[in-house]
Scaffold this active site. Structure first.
Site, PDB file in Angstrom:
ATOM      1  N   SER A  96       0.809  -1.214   0.000  1.00 44.05           N
ATOM      2  CA  SER A  96       0.000   0.000   0.000  1.00 44.05           C
ATOM      3  C   SER A  96       0.848   1.273   0.000  1.00 44.05           C
ATOM      4  CB  SER A  96      -0.968  -0.027   1.188  1.00 44.05           C
ATOM      5  OG  SER A  96      -1.900   1.007   1.111  1.00 44.05           O
ATOM      6  N   ASP A 241      -1.350   1.163  -4.067  1.00 46.82           N
ATOM      7  CA  ASP A 241      -2.278   0.141  -4.552  1.00 46.82           C
ATOM      8  C   ASP A 241      -3.656   0.702  -4.888  1.00 46.82           C
ATOM      9  OD1 ASP A 241      -2.996   0.577  -1.875  1.00 46.82           O
ATOM     10  OD2 ASP A 241      -3.635  -1.484  -1.570  1.00 46.82           O
TER      11      ASP A 241
END
Length: 461
Positions: A96, A241
């Site tokens: 992420s 992401d």
């Protein structure tokens, strides 16, 4: 019990905190839990992504699971496709917003939402006790490459767009996909909405050369300048992401996620008065102000997208948000989704005909100041215990970490990160100086406690 899963999945530095053999064992544990089912797998652009995906796939197939690999994709797109295409579970290889050296694994249930904590515990138990269940040689799972499915997600997002109104406005939007997979989703959605789309940091590169993967005011300066130079209506900055979006208005001002989130909440509540909104304890008070004005209720959770998603599903809430730029739009999918958030902001701008800066100026104003304090993983719990003993305020909440309220309406939250060896500090007040003062004051307190606990541990050893 030892932990693998943090706030959002498993995070690691390959070769340092976890080896390839550890990742293989993680794949075995996940596969043992799901017992030979069908898995949809994807990854972001990180340099270790292929190696991690190969190890996870090997573990899954060894337990009899069939792996369908979609390759590079955003987390919310993978989550949507797990549910849309009827997979039994999903695995996303991503860290992420973490720095480039990190990678991670997120596990989704058949509903496309990250598995709840009780299922994480079972997988952890399988992993640490080596309770793997291998398939016989003739029952080993298959590996298949799955292509051409992203359009299902794109069309799913567009179902919630005010297409005619947005198309007529022909917005100019600058997108910063952080050298990663959001380049496949947000620009494409915007083009189909007749927007003029410009991109920066759009070349795929797991070193993230353009900026850090975490979208923040200090990392989005280039985006802010691009918005002003281009005379654009909007700037969108994603994380690595694509499940978060931080927005830049036409004046080049970068806004934290709970502020733009409060704007989305405002227009949602005008159409659905009395609804419940789900958000973590780290979110600005502006959200509660807006919700209460429309007769609704704010339901607070621990920090972590899984907590927001699962609480929304539990109580039937249609909207959730996080201060970091996560928007959870239930009518589409109750997960945070940066591309969906972009559409919701454009819906509001198209409906009102107003610029983003003017729309945000109508909201109550609070200031936040955020800090980080290093803290080894093994000290987080004793430090938290000491914090709870020492802090004082008008009200002290312990939903996640310690949140202290003061009589002037200001607050400070100190909580251990679930993804990094740090404590996060969030200070908020109507006055900017007061917010900074609160955060600095509690930073000193936290640093002192961490050092004291370190010394105590040394003495015991």
């Amino acid at each position: 019990m030892r932990r693998l899963f943090g706030t959002n999945g498993v995070r690691f530095i390959l070769g340092k905190t976890m080896s390839i053999s550890d990742i293989l064992r993680l794949g075995l544990a996940i596969g043992t839990f799901f017992k030979g089912k069908k898995c949809l797998m994807g990854r972001d652009v990180r340099l270790t992504g292929e190696a991690v995906a190969s190890a996870i796939s090997s573990g899954l197939m060894s337990t009899g699971c069939t792996v369908y690999d979609v390759g590079l994709i955003t987390t919310p797109a993978l989550q949507y496709l797990v549910r849309r295409l009827g997979f039994d579970f999903g695995v996303m290889i991503t860290a992420s917003h973490n720095p480039p050296e990190f990678n991670g694994v997120k596990v989704m249930d058949s509903d496309g939402v990250e598995i709840p904590r009780e299922k994480e515990v079972v997988i952890e138990d399988i992993y640490f006790r080596n309770k793997f269940e291998y398939a016989n040689w003739d029952k080993v799972g298959d590996y298949k490459v799955l292509q051409g499915v992203l359009d299902y997600y794109i069309e799913g997002v567009l179902e919630h767009a005010k297409i005619d109104e947005i198309t007529e406005r022909r917005f100019t939007v600058v997108v910063d996909p952080a050298n990663s997979v959001p380049v496949f989703t947000t620009p494409e959605v915007l083009k189909r909405l007749n927007c003029r789309v410009m991109t920066i940091n759009a070349n795929l590169d797991g070193d993230f050369p353009g900026r850090e993967p975490e979208p923040r005011p200090d990392t989005l300066r280039e985006l802010a300048e691009a918005v002003k130079t281009a005379g654009a209506d909007l700037g969108v900055g994603h994380d690595g992401d694509g499940d978060r979006a931080i927005f830049v208005d036409e004046e080049g001002t970068v806004h934290w996620g709970d502020r733009t989130g409060a704007l989305i909440v405002k227009f949602f509540m005008e159409e659905h008065p009395g609804e419940k909104i789900v958000t973590p304890v780290s979110t600005s008070k502006v959200v509660e102000d807006v919700v209460k004005k429309h007769g609704g209720e704010v339901v607070y959770t621990r920090v972590g997208s899984i907590n927001v998603s699962r609480k929304m599903m539990e109580i039937g809430a249609k909207l959730g948000l996080e201060e970091n730029g996560g928007i959870f739009y239930g009518p589409h999918h109750p997960v945070r989704d940066g591309t969906m958030a972009t559409v919701l902001i454009l819906n509001i701008m198209a409906k009102t005909g107003e610029e983003l800066s003017k729309l945000l100026s109508t909201l109550p104003r609070y200031h936040q100041f955020k800090l980080k304090v290093p803290c080894p993983e093994e000290l987080k719990e004793p430090v938290l215990k000491r914090l709870r003993e020492e802090v004082k305020g008008v009200k002290v909440e312990t939903i996640d970490g310690v949140k202290v309220w003061y009589s002037d309406g200001s607050w400070v939250l100190m909580r251990p990160s679930g993804t990094e060896p740090i404590y996060r500090i969030y200070g908020e007040a109507p006055d900017e100086d007061r917010a900074r003062e609160l955060s600095r004051k509690h930073e000193e307190l936290l640093r002192r406690i961490v050092e004291e606990v370190k010394e105590e541990v040394k003495e015991v050893k």
